[in-house]
Write a protein that holds these residues in place. Sequence first.
Motif, PDB file in Angstrom:
ATOM      1  N   SER A 108       0.870  -1.166   0.000  1.00  0.00           N
ATOM      2  CA  SER A 108       0.000   0.000   0.000  1.00  0.00           C
ATOM      3  C   SER A 108       0.915   1.226   0.000  1.00  0.00           C
ATOM      4  N   LEU A 113       2.751  -1.016   6.719  1.00  0.00           N
ATOM      5  CA  LEU A 113       3.377  -1.192   8.024  1.00  0.00           C
ATOM      6  C   LEU A 113       4.313  -2.383   7.910  1.00  0.00           C
ATOM      7  N   SER A 151      -2.957  -2.994   2.846  1.00  0.00           N
ATOM      8  CA  SER A 151      -2.559  -4.260   2.211  1.00  0.00           C
ATOM      9  C   SER A 151      -2.689  -5.456   3.163  1.00  0.00           C
ATOM     10  N   THR A 187      -1.564  -6.004   6.444  1.00  0.00           N
ATOM     11  CA  THR A 187      -0.455  -6.502   7.274  1.00  0.00           C
ATOM     12  C   THR A 187      -0.903  -6.919   8.680  1.00  0.00           C
ATOM     13  N   ASP A 221     -11.267  -1.491   4.455  1.00  0.00           N
ATOM     14  CA  ASP A 221     -10.579  -0.277   4.003  1.00  0.00           C
ATOM     15  C   ASP A 221     -11.496   0.381   2.975  1.00  0.00           C
ATOM     16  N   PHE A 261     -14.518   3.608   7.545  1.00  0.00           N
ATOM     17  CA  PHE A 261     -14.415   3.271   8.980  1.00  0.00           C
ATOM     18  C   PHE A 261     -15.600   3.818   9.768  1.00  0.00           C
ATOM     19  N   ASN A 272      -3.894   0.883  12.044  1.00  0.00           N
ATOM     20  CA  ASN A 272      -2.879   1.860  11.666  1.00  0.00           C
ATOM     21  C   ASN A 272      -3.560   2.867  10.712  1.00  0.00           C
TER      22      ASN A 272
HETATM   23  C1  LIG Z   1      -1.552   3.857   6.867  1.00  0.00           C
HETATM   24  S1  LIG Z   1      -2.563   3.016   5.701  1.00  0.00           S
HETATM   25  C2  LIG Z   1      -2.716   1.414   6.400  1.00  0.00           C
HETATM   26  C3  LIG Z   1      -1.608   0.558   5.922  1.00  0.00           C
HETATM   27  C4  LIG Z   1      -1.730  -0.880   6.346  1.00  0.00           C
HETATM   28  N1  LIG Z   1      -1.511  -1.049   7.772  1.00  0.00           N
HETATM   29  C5  LIG Z   1      -0.759  -1.739   5.532  1.00  0.00           C
HETATM   30  O1  LIG Z   1       0.149  -2.334   6.110  1.00  0.00           O
HETATM   31  O2  LIG Z   1      -0.879  -1.769   4.305  1.00  0.00           O
HETATM   32  C6  LIG Z   1      -4.122   3.726   6.019  1.00  0.00           C
HETATM   33  C7  LIG Z   1      -5.268   3.142   5.208  1.00  0.00           C
HETATM   34  O3  LIG Z   1      -6.456   3.835   5.566  1.00  0.00           O
HETATM   35  C8  LIG Z   1      -7.321   3.808   4.444  1.00  0.00           C
HETATM   36  N2  LIG Z   1      -8.385   4.840   4.626  1.00  0.00           N
HETATM   37  C9  LIG Z   1      -8.313   6.184   4.452  1.00  0.00           C
HETATM   38  N3  LIG Z   1      -9.486   6.754   4.721  1.00  0.00           N
HETATM   39  C10 LIG Z   1     -10.342   5.756   5.084  1.00  0.00           C
HETATM   40  C11 LIG Z   1     -11.700   5.704   5.491  1.00  0.00           C
HETATM   41  N4  LIG Z   1     -12.441   6.828   5.542  1.00  0.00           N
HETATM   42  N5  LIG Z   1     -12.234   4.515   5.830  1.00  0.00           N
HETATM   43  C12 LIG Z   1     -11.515   3.363   5.748  1.00  0.00           C
HETATM   44  N6  LIG Z   1     -10.205   3.344   5.338  1.00  0.00           N
HETATM   45  C13 LIG Z   1      -9.647   4.525   5.012  1.00  0.00           C
HETATM   46  C14 LIG Z   1      -6.394   4.043   3.266  1.00  0.00           C
HETATM   47  O4  LIG Z   1      -6.981   3.561   2.072  1.00  0.00           O
HETATM   48  C15 LIG Z   1      -5.130   3.272   3.695  1.00  0.00           C
HETATM   49  O5  LIG Z   1      -5.107   1.984   3.117  1.00  0.00           O
END
Ligand SMILES: C[S@@+](CC[C@H](N)C(=O)[O-])C[C@H]1O[C@@H](n2cnc3c(N)ncnc32)[C@H](O)[C@@H]1O
Length: 360
Positions: free
Chosen positions: A159, A163, A189, A191, A245, A272, A286
Motif C-alpha cells: 500500500s 506497516l 494491504s 499486514t 478499508d 471506517f 494503523n
Molecule cells: C496507513 S494506511 C494502512 C496501511 C496498512 N496497515 C498496511 O500495512 O498496508 C491507512 C489506510 O487507511 C485507508 N483509509 C483512508 N481513509 C479511510 C476511510 N475513511 N475509511 C476506511 N479506510 C480509510 C487508506 O486507504 C489506507 O489503506
Amino acid sequence: MIILTSTLGLEGAVALEVKSYGYRIVYSESGKVFVNAEYSDIPFMNIYMRSAERVLFVVGRFHARSFDDLYDGIRSLDWSFIPNGSRVWIAKVKSVSSKLFAERSIQSVAMKAVADSLKLGSGPRYPVFINIKNDEVTVSADSTGEKGLHVRGYRKKYSRAPLRETIAASLLILARYKGENLIDPFCGSGTIPIEAALMAKNIAPGIKRSFASENWADLKDIYRKLKKRTKSETKDIDPPIICSDIDEDILKVANENAGRAGVKIEIMRRDFRDIRCEGEGKIVTNPPYGERMKGVWRDFKTIFKSCPKWEKHFISPIKNISKIVRKSPDKSIPFFNSGLKVFFHQYYRIKKGQDNSPHP
Ligand SMILES: C[S@@+](CC[C@H](N)C(=O)[O-])C[C@H]1O[C@@H](n2cnc3c(N)ncnc32)[C@H](O)[C@@H]1O
C-alpha cells in the motif's frame, strides 16, 4: 548471548515475545534486546520470532579507546564457531559517544583482526557487525542476512504506507491478541490482519524464507528439523478477523497477500465510519496520518461509539489523543514508524477482580 534488534520503541514487544518462549532477558536498550541464548538457538529465533527485526549472535564484548585496543579485543574473541574457509566481512559499523568514531577506520582495523584470527575463503557467509557505545565494543554475527525478519515472503505488493510486518506483529503482541475477534478498519494491504491470522493459526513467520545462517556450521540440521516441526504445529482454524478499508484496489492486494501467507480473513470495502462490532473483541489498526487525513481523526471517535465493548489499539501521530476521542488511553507507547515518532494508544478494559493488563 543473542541480540534481537527491534523497531525503536517496541523493545517491550520483543521482550514479551522472547520471554513467552522461555528465554531470559539480560537487558534491553533502544532497538536491542539482549537474550540469554546459545548459538544453537539461532534457527529457532529466526524462524519463530514475529516482532524482532534481526537475530545477532554475540561473539564478544570488550572496552576499546584506541585502535590497538580494538585489534587486540577482536583477536582475543572466540571465533571457533566459524570454520576455516568461510567468507567473513565487516558488514556494519556503528559508533556512538565513543573515542573511536571513524567508521571506515574501525571497519578496516576490525577486518584485519578478523582476517588474522581466521583462515578466510569463499565458503559460508558470516556478516559481522561492530557496535561501539561509550567505548564498549560489541562484536556480533548477523544470522538473519540481507533481508530483515520483516520480510516474510507473502508480501509482493504494497500500500502507499505499508506497516512493517514486524511492527504489525509487535502491536498485536502488545495488544495481547490471542485469536479472538479482531477488526482492522484501515487495513490497507492487510499486514495487521495477516500477522494476526498467522499468530492465531500458529504459523511460524519465517517458514517461507531463508536466512544467512542456514549454511553456518552445525545449524543446517537444526533449521531443517525446525522447519519440518513448524508445519505440524499449524492449527486448522480460520480466526474471526475482518480487514476493511475504503480503497477497493488496496483490498485486492490484501487478498493476494493473505493467499500467499496461507490464511483466510474476511476482506470488505467499508468506510471506517460504518464500522459494526458484535460481541467483544479487539480493534488493532494503523489509520492514515498527515495533514490530508484530518477528516479521519475528526471522526475517529465514531469507532468508540460503534464498538463500546471492544478494546481499541491504534497508531497515531497525535500524543494527546484524549482531545480527539474524549477518553484517556490506558497506555500510550511512543515508537518510530519509518522515522516518524508516533504513539501506540491502547484502550483495554480491566474486568472487576481481574488483572487484565496486556503489559508485563
Ligand atoms: C496507513 S494506511 C494502512 C496501511 C496498512 N496497515 C498496511 O500495512 O498496508 C491507512 C489506510 O487507511 C485507508 N483509509 C483512508 N481513509 C479511510 C476511510 N475513511 N475509511 C476506511 N479506510 C480509510 C487508506 O486507504 C489506507 O489503506
